[in-house]
Design an enzyme around this catalytic site. Structure first.
Site, PDB file in Angstrom:
ATOM      1  N   SER A 232       0.855  -1.188   0.000  1.00  0.00           N
ATOM      2  CA  SER A 232       0.000   0.000   0.000  1.00  0.00           C
ATOM      3  C   SER A 232       0.886   1.231   0.000  1.00  0.00           C
ATOM      4  CB  SER A 232      -0.887  -0.017   1.244  1.00  0.00           C
ATOM      5  OG  SER A 232      -1.298   1.295   1.582  1.00  0.00           O
TER       6      SER A 232
ATOM      7  N   GLU B 108      -7.506 -10.413  -6.936  1.00  0.00           N
ATOM      8  CA  GLU B 108      -8.650  -9.502  -7.083  1.00  0.00           C
ATOM      9  C   GLU B 108      -8.835  -9.096  -8.545  1.00  0.00           C
ATOM     10  OE1 GLU B 108      -8.569  -6.248  -3.951  1.00  0.00           O
ATOM     11  OE2 GLU B 108      -6.692  -7.284  -3.546  1.00  0.00           O
TER      12      GLU B 108
END
Ligand code: ARG
Length: 462
Positions: A276, A289
């Site tokens: 992140s 994902e």
């Protein structure tokens, strides 16, 4: 001016030229287009429709065009509507009149159908190879963890314990069916439209069998109208891609869940994770994902083509030019997803202790305790109720079934004896599922052998 401009006195505007062009999409089919033209020219020569010397000049010229394209030295011109026009124009510039004879007895309508079918066949083969590689990765994980027990779920609630290998193999079977669907799409594409010309066949003595054979098609399409207007093979390919991507989305959804702190069943390798930009601790399953997300566009490609085909009258209509972009995208997207999933599965670390710890929660032995009573003669529906009471007792005490004393069991039914412990032990519960296709160790070993046999046969068929 376009190669068909004889009856026109005015050019289309630059805007409509771009709007009508398919070149940005169909230049991906240059190799198929050139192969189709070489086969057509050779056939025209051998049937005596054009001179053999012209046929030879065309074939040589097409080879030079292909070399230029592959060397990045071919200047694609948007004034050419599509790859067929680009190649033909370049050929004529190279070999002159001989090149201008190539399109004898041919239309772009049978030409584009031929190119697209050749392309679809190739893409099916590529996808079948990528499908095999992912199955190999799943089989490897199953083989490396023969005894690992995890909770099996229904409604995403703990249901009964299963082997992790069994869970992996469930995906192997899904993918085995995907392989069959791709093989069926390949068979659908494997028929030659060449020689159908614009829609009605031609007056030249074309040898359709000859061009079909030289292009590797196993058969000729028997109806010229159908030959130029059928895009079922692209629907079949898009459907095969959609179902396979849907399967990958299910696998990836589990990878995402299993990577959470709540599950903690696996850890993805760093090579298949991202961080992140703000939270230094994060390790995200981005690629799982993304595969899950890309399923949407692949299904969209299928639906777009279905709707494009709806209500089209025979034979060729320009609407059909919309067929390639989605199918090319669906195949490319699925291929990327298969490659990515294979790497991710191959490198993921399995956490047997976490899986076992979770399998101990949620009364996974309940069915086996009921079966214990039923095997001692109690009707199963009654046994189900008895065990329901025991589960309620555990809920009240905040314990699990294997924390109960024999006396607790016997308070519900005098059929319970000391051997009830065998119905409470995770390994014994799993091992007892001996039914063919069940999760017992022996049944899974047999299933694994069968899955490997199917995989080897599919690999050999590539
Ligand atoms: N670019 C066209 C396509 O992709 C090729 C066939 C065009 N035929 C025609 N008669 N306009 O469908």
């Amino acid at each position: 001016m376009a190669l068909w401009s004889g009856r026109f006195t005015e050019n289309v505007s630059e805007f409509t030229q771009r709007f009508g062009a398919s070149l940005p999409v169909d230049k991906a089919l240059y190799a198929q287009d050139i192969a189709g033209s070489k086969a057509h020219a050779a056939m025209l020569g051998s049937a005596g429709v054009i001179a053999q010397a012209d046929a030879d000049a065309i074939v040589g010229g097409l080879e030079r065009v292909q070399e230029r394209i592959e060397a990045g030295k071919f200047a694609f011109d948007i004034n050419d509507e599509d790859i067929h026009m680009s190649v033909e124009r370049a050929l004529i510039a190279d070999v002159g009149d001989a090149g201008a004879r190539l399109h004898t007895g041919r239309s772009r309508n049978d030409q584009v159908a031929t190119d697209t079918r050749l392309f679809a066949k190739q893409r099916c083969e590529d996808l079948m190879a990528a499908n095999v590689a992912l199955r190999q990765a799943l089989v490897k994980q199953a083989e490396e963890h023969p005894d690992v027990i995890m909770p099996g779920y229904t409604h995403l609630q703990h249901a009964q314990p299963v082997l992790f290998a069994h869970h992996m193999l469930a995906y192997v079977w899904m993918l085995a069916r995907d392989f069959e669907r791709l093989a069926a799409a390949r068979r659908a594409a494997d028929a030659s439209p060449l020689g159908a010309a614009a829609l009605a066949g031609t007056t030249y003595p074309l040898d359709r069998q000859m061009t079909a054979a030289s292009l590797g098609f196993s058969r000729v399409i028997p109806n010229s109208l159908d030959a130029v207007s059928d895009r079922d093979f692209l629907l079949d390919l898009s459907y095969a891609c959609s179902v396979s991507c849907m399967h990958l989305s299910r696998l990836c959804e589990e990878i995402v869940l299993w990577s959470t702190a709540e599950f903690d069943f696996i850890e993805l390798s760093d090579a298949f994770s991202t961080g992140s930009s703000i939270m230094p601790q994060k390790k995200n399953p981005d690629f799982a994902e993304l595969i899950r997300g890309k399923t949407g566009r692949v299904v969209g490609d299928l639906v777009a083509l279905l709707v494009t085909m709806k209500a089209l009258p025979l034979a060729y209509n320009k609407d059909l030019q919309e067929d390639k972009e989605g199918a090319i995208d669906a195949a490319k997207t699925l291929e990327d997803c298969l490659v990515c999933a294979a790497g991710m599965i191959e490198t993921m670390a399995v956490k047997p202790e976490s899986m076992r710890a979770q399998a101990k929660k949620g009364y996974l032995a309940a069915t086996d305790v009921a079966d214990y009573l039923a095997k001692k003669g109690m009707p199963f529906r009654r046994a189900h109720e008895v065990v329901g009471h025991l589960v309620l007792l555990c809920e009240q005490r905040g314990c699990d079934l294997d924390d109960l004393a024999l006396a607790d069991f016997q308070a519900e039914s005098d059929l319970f004896e000391a051997d009830i412990t065998s119905a409470l032990d995770l390994d014994a519960i799993v091992a007892a599922r001996t039914t063919e296709g069940g999760t017992g160790h022996a049944a899974v070993a047999e299933q694994l052998a069968l899955a490997k046999q199917v995989l080897a046969a599919d690999e050999a068929a590539l």
